[in-house]
Design an enzyme around this catalytic site. Structure first.
Site, mmCIF file in Angstrom:
data_model
loop_
_atom_site.group_PDB
_atom_site.id
_atom_site.type_symbol
_atom_site.label_atom_id
_atom_site.label_comp_id
_atom_site.label_asym_id
_atom_site.label_seq_id
_atom_site.Cartn_x
_atom_site.Cartn_y
_atom_site.Cartn_z
ATOM 1 C CG ASP A 235 -8.992 -6.984 -2.180
ATOM 2 O OD1 ASP A 235 -7.794 -7.194 -2.529
ATOM 3 O OD2 ASP A 235 -9.856 -7.313 -2.461
ATOM 4 C CD GLU A 287 -13.168 4.529 17.928
ATOM 5 O OE1 GLU A 287 -13.182 3.016 18.221
ATOM 6 O OE2 GLU A 287 -13.941 5.119 17.059
HETATM 7 C C1 NOJ Z 1 -6.849 -7.858 -5.131
HETATM 8 C C2 NOJ Z 1 -6.076 -9.127 -4.646
HETATM 9 O O1 NOJ Z 1 -4.965 -8.632 -4.406
HETATM 10 C C3 NOJ Z 1 -6.555 -10.431 -5.761
HETATM 11 O O2 NOJ Z 1 -5.781 -11.231 -5.309
HETATM 12 C C4 NOJ Z 1 -8.028 -10.393 -5.666
HETATM 13 O O3 NOJ Z 1 -8.296 -11.293 -6.557
HETATM 14 C C5 NOJ Z 1 -8.869 -9.360 -6.073
HETATM 15 N N1 NOJ Z 1 -8.399 -7.940 -5.241
HETATM 16 C C6 NOJ Z 1 -10.159 -9.471 -5.454
HETATM 17 O O4 NOJ Z 1 -10.525 -9.689 -4.018
#
Ligand code: NOJ
Ligand code: CA
Length: 580
Positions: A235, A287
């Site tokens: 993310d 790993e």
């Molecule tokens: C990207 C994610 O896809 C989204 O849904 C989220 O709100 C933000 N990152 C923050 O984690």
């Protein structure tokens, strides 16, 4: 995994019939599974609710997983199901190594992984390293500790500006609206330091200058690898490291655009030290063998910069947001395909392709609007111009078929195989995305693309949940789109996806190559040859002539068999070979 070298054709055979061929992407000898994979995104809370509380859960996924094997995908990526107060639908994690009771237990997760293995599906989980939940014990400890303490070093705490620290430390804005800083209270109740959150105030950013944060995330990677996962979607992979001194920037973290941030360097994005983190994670994955993957959610423009995330010792894949954002037009699509294969190919990486996910308006709705999305692309509400769904679905089918013929990896978002649109008339009272609240309703937010899936037309809640009230309501029209209705109809959107994925696998298109067949490329049409398959897209308002060949599949299932391609249609052909 055994690696058979691809057959490199001595010369492209079709040049007579197809005109000049412009080769963009020669075959690669690297056949790692991820390079040609189709990965299906499951949004757990909206997939299938088995215990009847109205929210999808892990046992629900396990129960329906065979449908995804039948669809023909290689892997599933699960959006977060970890312990979380759910202020940002699970992207606010309070325990990275456990399952939120809302979704089940670790035993349920193990059962899901076992079932996936039986069905030959790999499992990718979401890693959220930029921020955690404000309810994470480490953040609670930081809040309870004084300024300058080792507890606070794990996050980004700063004194405020102004005579009494009443102003935020810099001008950064939250991606969800408002300031990216929230002021804390000291132990005596008086105003204290501020902490940084690029997203909601319930999502404090970690301080990646701290070695303890690095160690914690390596522990988390190993925890899930030990449980048998096949990799991680990372993310906001472009934001973990912030520029020293946190300089003013003048606005929203993404430059106020859903289309990636401007080319120059924003102090919270794309910092060089990020890449050391991913090199280290790649070693951790190694790993566990060579099959485990990392995929970057890095909303980075231009594609040349995105290529830095997928250099040979970093991530395996990165989402291709420029492709998702491309218009339904031949020049736009050609430009982004060329740029993707060119930029990513230069570092030896495959491209990925994607049309929808849980953060954007689904492509059926997007393509059903001529021109710009309302409100900068954040969602469509009842007061906005409504999409033409017939047009949107036709274009979505054509776009999907065009995408699935491309060499590289493809990402699908749950429900796109059913041709689902966004819920664009959702009552504001149901909205849960923090974007809606943080902007006082100015931005609609992402709830419209997160509505639960319709499984069985005649069942309660269209088969999503046998008892509870679904966490977001279905549009009435979705009964006709239920999976069981479409499974019984060989002209359905689902049949198109299933047929295309089977052909893609048989013809090895994901591992193939791309050459533009210039005779059929224009301002309103595109044609590319991948191996012996010719993919033609017609974006014009009128039918176009096709080269001779056997039809493999076409996006308009009602089209009469003819030597013409309809307006807004894609076809896969096996062109007749011309000798001489
Ligand atoms: C990207 C994610 O896809 C989204 O849904 C989220 O709100 C933000 N990152 C923050 O984690
Ligand atoms: Ca449930």
């Amino acid at each position: 995994m055994s690696v058979a070298p691809p057959q490199l054709p001595a010369a492209l055979p079709h040049s007579m019939a197809l005109g000049e061929l412009t080769e963009v992407h020669p075959l690669s000898a690297n056949e790692h599974w991820s390079r040609s994979s189709v990965i299906y995104q499951i949004y757990p809370r909206s997939f299938r609710d088995l215990n009847g509380d109205g929210i999808g859960d892990l046992p629900g996924i396990t129960a329906e997983l065979h449908h995804l094997a039948a669809l023909g995908v290689d892997a599933v990526w699960l959006s977060p199901f970890f312990t979380s107060p759910q202020r940002d639908a699970g992207y606010d994690v309070s325990d990275y190594c456990d399952v939120d009771p809302l979704f089940g237990t670790l035993a349920d997760f193990d059962a899901l992984v076992s079932r996936a293995a039986v069905l030959n599906l790999r499992v990718i989980v979401d890693l959220v390293p930029n921020h955690c939940s404000s309810e994470h014990p480490l953040f609670a400890a930081a809040l309870a500790a004084p300024a300058g303490s080792t507890e606070r070093e794990l996050f980004i705490f700063r004194d405020g500006l102004g005579a009494s620290g009443e102003l935020p430390p810099n001008d950064w804005e939250s991606h969800f609206g408002g300031s990216a800083w929230t002021r804390t209270a000291d132990a005596d109740g008086g105003p204290g330091q501020w902490y940084l959150h690029l997203f909601d105030s319930s999502q404090p950013d970690f301080n990646w200058d701290s070695p303890r944060v690095h160690a914690e995330f390596e522990r988390i990677l190993r925890f899930w690898l030990d449980r048998g996962v096949d990799g991680f979607r990372v993310d906001v992979a472009h934001a973990l490291v912030k520029a020293q001194g946190l300089p003013n920037w003048g606005g929203r973290a993404d430059g106020g655009s859903s289309k990636g941030f401007p080319g120059h360097r924003a102090p919270m994005f794309g910092q060089p030290a990020l890449h050391d983190i991913y090199r280290q994670w790649r070693k951790v994955l190694a790993e566990y063998g060579q099959d485990k993957i990392l995929c970057a959610e890095a909303n980075v423009d231009p594609l040349d910069r995105l290529a830095d995330w997928v250099r040979p010792d970093e991530m395996h894949q990165a989402f291709n947001f420029p492709y998702l954002n491309a218009e339904f037009s031949a020049p736009s699509l050609r430009a982004v395909v060329d740029a993707s294969l060119g930029s990513l190919g230069r570092v030896g990486a495959p491209s990925t392709w994607v049309l929808s996910n849980h953060d954007v308006v689904r492509h059926v709705s997007r393509l059903g609007l001529d021109g710009q999305l309302p409100r900068g692309g954040d969602g469509i509400g009842p007061g906005d111009v409504q999409p033409n769904l017939e047009l949107g679905r036709r274009r979505a089918a054509a776009s999907s078929l065009f995408m699935l013929g491309l060499p590289g990896g493809a990402y699908l978002y749950q429900g796109e195989e059913l041709g689902l649109p966004d819920h664009t008339t959702l009552d504001h009272g149901h909205r849960q995305d923090p974007t809606f609240g943080r902007t006082g309703g100015e931005r609609i937010g992402r709830d419209g693309c997160r509505v639960p899936l319709p499984w069985r037309a005649e069942d309660t809640n269209v088969g999503f949940s046998s008892e509870g009230t679904p966490w977001l309501p279905f549009p009435k029209s979705w009964r006709a789109l239920a999976r069981d209705v479409q499974a019984a109809d060989d002209r359905s959107h689902l049949a198109l996806y299933t047929g295309a994925l089977a052909l893609r696998r048989d013809l090895r298109l994901g591992a193939g190559s791309l050459a533009w067949a210039e005779r059929y490329c224009s301002d309103s049409s595109l044609a590319y040859l991948n191996g012996n398959t010719l993919v033609v897209l017609n974006t014009s308002g009128a039918p176009m002539d096709l080269p001779a060949g056997d039809v493999l599949i076409r996006s308009d299932s009602s089209a009469a068999p003819t030597d013409q391609l309809n307006s807004g249609e894609t076809i896969w052909l096996s062109p007749v070979l011309e000798v001489g």
